[in-house]
Design an enzyme around this catalytic site. Sequence first.
Site, PDB file in Angstrom:
ATOM      1  N   HIS A  57       6.204   6.890  -6.310  1.00 11.59           N
ATOM      2  CA  HIS A  57       5.260   5.820  -5.931  1.00 11.59           C
ATOM      3  C   HIS A  57       5.149   5.715  -4.417  1.00 11.59           C
ATOM      4  O   HIS A  57       6.074   5.261  -3.739  1.00 11.59           O
ATOM      5  CB  HIS A  57       5.720   4.473  -6.495  1.00 11.59           C
ATOM      6  CG  HIS A  57       4.714   3.383  -6.294  1.00 11.59           C
ATOM      7  ND1 HIS A  57       4.050   2.766  -7.333  1.00 11.59           N
ATOM      8  CD2 HIS A  57       4.219   2.817  -5.171  1.00 11.59           C
ATOM      9  CE1 HIS A  57       3.204   1.864  -6.861  1.00 11.59           C
ATOM     10  NE2 HIS A  57       3.297   1.882  -5.528  1.00 11.59           N
ATOM     11  N   HIS A  59       2.094   5.440  -0.868  1.00 11.76           N
ATOM     12  CA  HIS A  59       0.710   5.237  -0.387  1.00 11.76           C
ATOM     13  C   HIS A  59       0.506   6.094   0.849  1.00 11.76           C
ATOM     14  O   HIS A  59       0.728   5.655   1.973  1.00 11.76           O
ATOM     15  CB  HIS A  59       0.472   3.756  -0.069  1.00 11.76           C
ATOM     16  CG  HIS A  59       0.521   2.891  -1.281  1.00 11.76           C
ATOM     17  ND1 HIS A  59      -0.611   2.501  -1.983  1.00 11.76           N
ATOM     18  CD2 HIS A  59       1.575   2.373  -1.952  1.00 11.76           C
ATOM     19  CE1 HIS A  59      -0.252   1.770  -3.028  1.00 11.76           C
ATOM     20  NE2 HIS A  59       1.077   1.667  -3.035  1.00 11.76           N
ATOM     21  N   GLN A 152      -7.412  -0.792  -5.091  1.00 11.75           N
ATOM     22  CA  GLN A 152      -6.556  -1.765  -4.399  1.00 11.75           C
ATOM     23  C   GLN A 152      -7.101  -3.196  -4.445  1.00 11.75           C
ATOM     24  O   GLN A 152      -6.353  -4.162  -4.571  1.00 11.75           O
ATOM     25  CB  GLN A 152      -6.388  -1.321  -2.931  1.00 11.75           C
ATOM     26  CG  GLN A 152      -5.779  -2.344  -1.997  1.00 11.75           C
ATOM     27  CD  GLN A 152      -4.275  -2.463  -2.137  1.00 11.75           C
ATOM     28  OE1 GLN A 152      -3.546  -1.596  -1.694  1.00 11.75           O
ATOM     29  NE2 GLN A 152      -3.818  -3.522  -2.769  1.00 11.75           N
ATOM     30  N   HIS A 210      -0.054  -0.377 -10.617  1.00 16.63           N
ATOM     31  CA  HIS A 210       0.649  -1.486  -9.996  1.00 16.63           C
ATOM     32  C   HIS A 210       0.552  -2.618 -11.022  1.00 16.63           C
ATOM     33  O   HIS A 210      -0.558  -3.043 -11.358  1.00 16.63           O
ATOM     34  CB  HIS A 210      -0.035  -1.909  -8.704  1.00 16.63           C
ATOM     35  CG  HIS A 210       0.202  -0.973  -7.558  1.00 16.63           C
ATOM     36  ND1 HIS A 210      -0.257   0.305  -7.539  1.00 16.63           N
ATOM     37  CD2 HIS A 210       0.860  -1.178  -6.377  1.00 16.63           C
ATOM     38  CE1 HIS A 210       0.104   0.877  -6.390  1.00 16.63           C
ATOM     39  NE2 HIS A 210       0.791   0.007  -5.673  1.00 16.63           N
ATOM     40  N   GLU A 213       3.035  -7.139  -9.741  1.00 14.25           N
ATOM     41  CA  GLU A 213       3.760  -7.151  -8.453  1.00 14.25           C
ATOM     42  C   GLU A 213       3.618  -8.558  -7.859  1.00 14.25           C
ATOM     43  O   GLU A 213       2.858  -8.786  -6.913  1.00 14.25           O
ATOM     44  CB  GLU A 213       3.210  -6.092  -7.486  1.00 14.25           C
ATOM     45  CG  GLU A 213       4.077  -5.955  -6.234  1.00 14.25           C
ATOM     46  CD  GLU A 213       3.516  -4.970  -5.216  1.00 14.25           C
ATOM     47  OE1 GLU A 213       2.427  -4.422  -5.426  1.00 14.25           O
ATOM     48  OE2 GLU A 213       4.186  -4.769  -4.176  1.00 14.25           O
ATOM     49  N   ASP A 309       7.186   3.642  -1.993  1.00 23.04           N
ATOM     50  CA  ASP A 309       6.018   2.778  -1.838  1.00 23.04           C
ATOM     51  C   ASP A 309       5.397   2.875  -0.441  1.00 23.04           C
ATOM     52  O   ASP A 309       4.233   3.234  -0.312  1.00 23.04           O
ATOM     53  CB  ASP A 309       6.383   1.320  -2.167  1.00 23.04           C
ATOM     54  CG  ASP A 309       5.178   0.475  -2.577  1.00 23.04           C
ATOM     55  OD1 ASP A 309       4.068   1.013  -2.637  1.00 23.04           O
ATOM     56  OD2 ASP A 309       5.368  -0.733  -2.846  1.00 23.04           O
ATOM     57  N   TRP A 315       2.441  -2.918   4.985  1.00 25.04           N
ATOM     58  CA  TRP A 315       3.379  -3.675   4.150  1.00 25.04           C
ATOM     59  C   TRP A 315       4.837  -3.518   4.575  1.00 25.04           C
ATOM     60  O   TRP A 315       5.690  -4.294   4.177  1.00 25.04           O
ATOM     61  CB  TRP A 315       3.234  -3.230   2.680  1.00 25.04           C
ATOM     62  CG  TRP A 315       1.882  -3.525   2.124  1.00 25.04           C
ATOM     63  CD1 TRP A 315       1.481  -4.703   1.540  1.00 25.04           C
ATOM     64  CD2 TRP A 315       0.737  -2.672   2.104  1.00 25.04           C
ATOM     65  NE1 TRP A 315       0.172  -4.619   1.164  1.00 25.04           N
ATOM     66  CE2 TRP A 315      -0.310  -3.395   1.498  1.00 25.04           C
ATOM     67  CE3 TRP A 315       0.489  -1.375   2.544  1.00 25.04           C
ATOM     68  CZ2 TRP A 315      -1.590  -2.863   1.314  1.00 25.04           C
ATOM     69  CZ3 TRP A 315      -0.778  -0.836   2.367  1.00 25.04           C
ATOM     70  CH2 TRP A 315      -1.801  -1.571   1.766  1.00 25.04           C
TER      71      TRP A 315
HETATM   72 FE   FE2 Z   1       2.355   0.447  -4.199  1.00 28.57          FE
END
Ligand code: FE2
Length: 427
Positions: A57, A59, A152, A210, A213, A309, A315
Site C-alpha cells: 500500500h 501512494h 481519492q 481504502h 480509514e 502508505d 500526509w
Molecule cells: Fe493510502
Amino acid sequence: MSFDLIVKGGILPDGRAADIAVSGGTIAAIEPSIQAEAGRIVDASDCLVAPPFVDPHFHMDATLSYGIPRINASGTLLEGIALWGELKPLLTHEAVKERALAYCDWAVSMGLLAIRTHVDTCDDRLLAVEALLEVKRDVAPYIDLQLVAFPQDGLYRDRTARANTIRALDMGVDVVGGIPHFERTMADGTRSVTDLCEIAATRGLMVDMHCDETDDPLSRHIEQLAYETQRLGLQGRVAGSHLSSMHSMDNYYVSKLLPLIAEAQVAAIPNPLINIMLQGRHDTFPKRRGMTRVKEMLAHGIRVGFGQDCVLDPWYSLGTADMLDVAFMGLHVAQMSHPDEMRKCFDMVTVESAAIMGLDHYGLEIGKAASLVVLDAANPVEALRLRAERLCVVAKGKVVAERERRDTSLSIAGRPGTINRRHKLPD
Ligand code: FE2
C-alpha cells in the site's frame, strides 16, 4: 555446471543455512553447499537471506512532494487530502515521474522490490496515471509495480471520478480502488463498494479499497466489501486497506465481523506508521491508536500485510522506503512481542504482502524469480530489532544494490576494535 550468480553462506528466514544459485533470472538451486562456477559470487556468510520486501500500500504519485505547496499544519488525514487537492493542479508529468523514479531508487536500496501503489484518478488529465504507467514499465526489470485506480475525492463525491477511474482501468491500471468512507453519505459509500466490486468482477481484476480509514466506529464499509466479495466470487482477490474504524468498533459487532471477513478471504492492509500518526487526532486522552485489530484478524485466519502508505508527502513528513520500519511500528502498535508474532510481522512485509498482491513468481524457491535481499542480521527478528542493513539486493538475477557492513566500519573512540550490535539469544 556454471551459474550466473551464487549467493553463498546465507541463512534463510526459516533458519536453514543455504547457498542459492541463479540462472537466467530465476532460482536454479538452493542447497546447503553449492560447489560450482558462477559469473558472480555474493558472500552472505552469517547473514539473513530473505525474499525481497513488499509494500502492498503506497501512494507513488504523491511521494517526495513534502512541503509543496505547503506542509500539513494540523497533521490530519482531512487536511492532507485538502493539501493534495491544492498540489494536484500543479503536478506535471515530468515531476511525478521524476519523484516516483527517485523513490524507486530508494526502494531498491532497501530491498523493496514489489510495490502496490494507488494512483489518484480524480484528475481529468489522468496525468499521474500516465506517468506511473511509464514508471511501471521503466522499473519492470527490478521492481514489480502494481497500480490501483484510486478515486481519492470519492467515486460519487467527485463529479467525474467514476468515468476517470474506468478510463484509468482502460489505460492498463491493474487493481480497482475506492474510498467509501469519504463519500457524502454512508449509503453512497455502500453503493460505491458494490459498484467498484462489480467493475472488478466484470474485468477480472483485484480490488483494494481504502476502507474505513476513520476513527468513526460506525464506519462499517468493510462489512459490505466482504459481502460483495462473496456474492461476486472474488474470494482471495480483495483487500481492505486501513480498516482503522475497527479499532474503535463495538466488540460484539467485531465478533460477528471477523468471521465474515475470513469467510470471504478478504485480506487486510494496515499502515502502522500512518495510522498511528493520523488517527486519534480528534481525541483528547485517552487517545486511540487507530490501527486495525491485527492479532485478532490473524487469529481468525485473515491474511494481513503491512503497508507503508506515505513517504514525504501531504500526509507524512518522514519515511525512507524501509519496510522494516513499517513492521517495527506495526509490531509495537499491535503489541506483537512474542517471537512467533515478531516473526509474523516480518512475514507481513514479505511473503504475506506478496500473496495479497498475487505475485506468483515471488519467493525463495527453485523456479521463482531470483530476487532476494542479504541482511546484516542472523534471523528475521534480529533484522527487525536492528532495522538491519541491506548488504546486497538481487533483482531478477542481477545485483542492483550493495553496501558495506555498518557495524564493522564503526569504531568507538578510546576502545579497540569495532562494535557489534548483533546478539545471540539463548536457545
Ligand atoms: Fe493510502
